[in-house]
Write an enzyme that holds these catalytic residues in place. Structure first.
Site, PDB file in Angstrom:
ATOM      1  N   TYR A 135      -4.960  11.478  41.109  1.00 62.50           N
ATOM      2  CA  TYR A 135      -4.525  10.969  42.411  1.00 62.50           C
ATOM      3  C   TYR A 135      -3.583   9.775  42.290  1.00 62.50           C
ATOM      4  CZ  TYR A 135      -7.639  13.861  45.233  1.00 62.50           C
ATOM      5  OH  TYR A 135      -8.262  14.906  45.854  1.00 62.50           O
ATOM      6  N   LYS A 202     -15.843  16.939  33.736  1.00 66.99           N
ATOM      7  CA  LYS A 202     -15.490  18.302  33.315  1.00 66.99           C
ATOM      8  C   LYS A 202     -15.032  18.240  31.855  1.00 66.99           C
ATOM      9  CE  LYS A 202     -14.742  22.651  34.309  1.00 66.99           C
ATOM     10  NZ  LYS A 202     -15.845  23.595  34.357  1.00 66.99           N
ATOM     11  N   ASP A 248     -19.046  21.458  37.650  1.00 70.40           N
ATOM     12  CA  ASP A 248     -19.375  22.693  38.383  1.00 70.40           C
ATOM     13  C   ASP A 248     -20.885  22.912  38.450  1.00 70.40           C
ATOM     14  OD1 ASP A 248     -18.753  22.857  35.693  1.00 70.40           O
ATOM     15  OD2 ASP A 248     -18.303  24.978  35.704  1.00 70.40           O
ATOM     16  N   ASP A 272     -14.045  13.166  44.772  1.00 68.84           N
ATOM     17  CA  ASP A 272     -13.519  13.574  46.068  1.00 68.84           C
ATOM     18  C   ASP A 272     -14.243  14.824  46.555  1.00 68.84           C
ATOM     19  OD1 ASP A 272     -11.809  13.429  48.208  1.00 68.84           O
ATOM     20  OD2 ASP A 272     -10.160  14.449  47.212  1.00 68.84           O
TER      21      ASP A 272
END
Ligand code: NAP
Length: 381
Positions: A135, A202, A248, A272
């Site tokens: 971002y 991740k 996930d 987010d």
């Protein structure tokens, strides 16, 4: 009587409606809890459309100066001006004030219709990194000269081939910025007697960014908080467990076993996604409080936007801003004010006195406007 000054930004769209309503609740709560010995002096500062009308500038320097002086402020939502030269006013505020943690407590407010069977099992506080990761906006469009240059560099210097018509984005994640975020999350867990800090990443795929986030997070825990923190499964006398989960898998975990999770520390993008997903579990973004916090300054804001179609209609739900204020009072050490506000809000919703957004989801609700809802909360303080 002790007076405490709190700067506030009204915000655009529904900002004025919810700000007016929330002040009724905040003033009454402080008055009741401190029996008239403390009072808030609200100091209006300007950002967004109101600032532009008054000063020809969406984010005047005085606004930054006042926030830096008082080290605290609360704001309504702001419209991002199209072509105003900013990516977003909110991002600009966060970056210029170095408010590196987006903090969102997510817990169920009794009485709110929620899509899951046991929403009360959700009680988590999210610490989302605000100043690193994708971002940051380091990206170039496909076929731009910058994208071609990067692709050429990757091929010639790094031996990596990328499709020539690719858009390019860069995802930097630094040790310093990760460590200060995880440090804040662990300190919060210690201060508030929470039991677990989970690093969500991740790292199985993006080893040197997301994976490094996990490794640096554990390093902070080991190097700076070893008396308080132990790893999952470790035999040690320490009050807080630190563990990590792949992002996930974490989306499943928060749905299937929410009671097992407590404080979450996440990089920007994961944070987010998971913030909104968790908020949905407890009834949606109309009730989501938040804050952007740095080492010295805290800027409190609800998670929803300006909902312009409802502006000045005395219709929308002020709960997110009211809960944001509760969070601000906790930050000030006024925990009793926070508790009083949450109890009164819950009592009002339990009696099915609600604004349109919740009324449409409840049988037998008494639908009220923004101001009336705030007055009903104030009565129950
Ligand atoms: P939004 O303003 O959050 O509104 C989307 C929908 O959420 C509304 O139409 C409404 O749904 C519901 N909603 C939001 N706040 C509510 C409240 N207080 N009470 C009841 N319902 C509420 O999102 P958006 O339309 O995507 O964004 C509008 C503007 O806000 C954009 O300019 C965006 O940049 C800005 N924004 C600012 C911030 C911030 O300042 N922190 C955050 C997000 C977005 P229903 O119509 O279904 O009732």
């Amino acid at each position: 009587m002790e007076k405490v000054t709190i700067p506030f930004i009204e915000g655009d769209g529904i900002g004025p409606d919810i700000t007016r309503a929330s002040h009724i609740v905040f003033n009454e709560a402080v008055d009741k809890v401190f029996d008239g010995t403390k009072k808030i002096e609200w100091l209006e500062i300007y950002a967004g459309e109101k600032a532009y009308e008054k000063f020809g500038n969406y984010l005047p320097d005085e606004t930054f100066e006042t926030i830096k002086k008082y080290k605290i402020a609360i704001k309504g939502p702001l419209t991002t001006p199209v072509g105003g030269g900013f990516r977003s006013l909110n991002v600009t505020l966060r970056q210029r004030l170095d408010l590196y943690a987006n903090v969102r407590p997510v817990r169920y407010v009794k009485g709110v219709p929620a899509p899951v069977c046991e929403p009360e099992k959700v009680d988590m506080v999210i610490f989302r990194e605000n100043t690193d990761d994708i971002y940051l906006g380091i990206e170039w469009p496909a076929k731009s000269k910058e994208a071609f240059r990067v692709i050429e560099f990757l091929k010639d210097e790094m031996g990596v081939s990328v499709e020539p018509d690719s858009g390019i984005g860069i995802k930097p994640m630094s040790e310093r910025k990760t460590k200060r975020l995880v440090r804040m999350a662990i300190r919060y867990a210690i201060d508030k007697n929470r039991k677990k800090v989970t690093l969500v990443h991740k790292g199985n795929i993006m080893k040197y960014t997301e994976g490094a986030f996990k490794d640096w997070g554990y390093e902070v825990a080991d190097e700076e908080f070893s008396a308080y923190v132990k790893r999952e499964g470790e035999e040690k006398n320490a009050p807080i467990v630190i563990n990590d989960r792949i992002a996930d898998a974490m989306f499943q975990q928060v749905l299937l076993r929410p009671a097992e999770y407590d404080i979450l520390a996440l990089p920007n993008l994961n944070g987010d996604y998971i913030s909104d997903a968790l908020l949905a579990q407890v009834g949606g973004i109309g009730l989501g409080p938040g804050a952007n916090i740095g080492d010295e300054i805290a800027l409190f804001e609800p998670t929803h936007g300006t909902a312009p179609k409802y502006a000045n209609k005395n219709m929308v739900n002020p709960s997110a801003l009211i809960l944001t204020g509760a969070m601000m009072f906790e930050y000030l050490g006024w925990d009793k004010v926070k508790d009083a506000i949450i109890s009164a809000l819950e009592a009002t919703i339990m009696e099915k006195i609600v604004t349109y957004d919740l009324a449409r989801l409840m049988d037998g609700a008494r639908k009220v406007g923004t101001m009336e809802f705030a007055e009903e909360i104030a009565k129950r303080l």
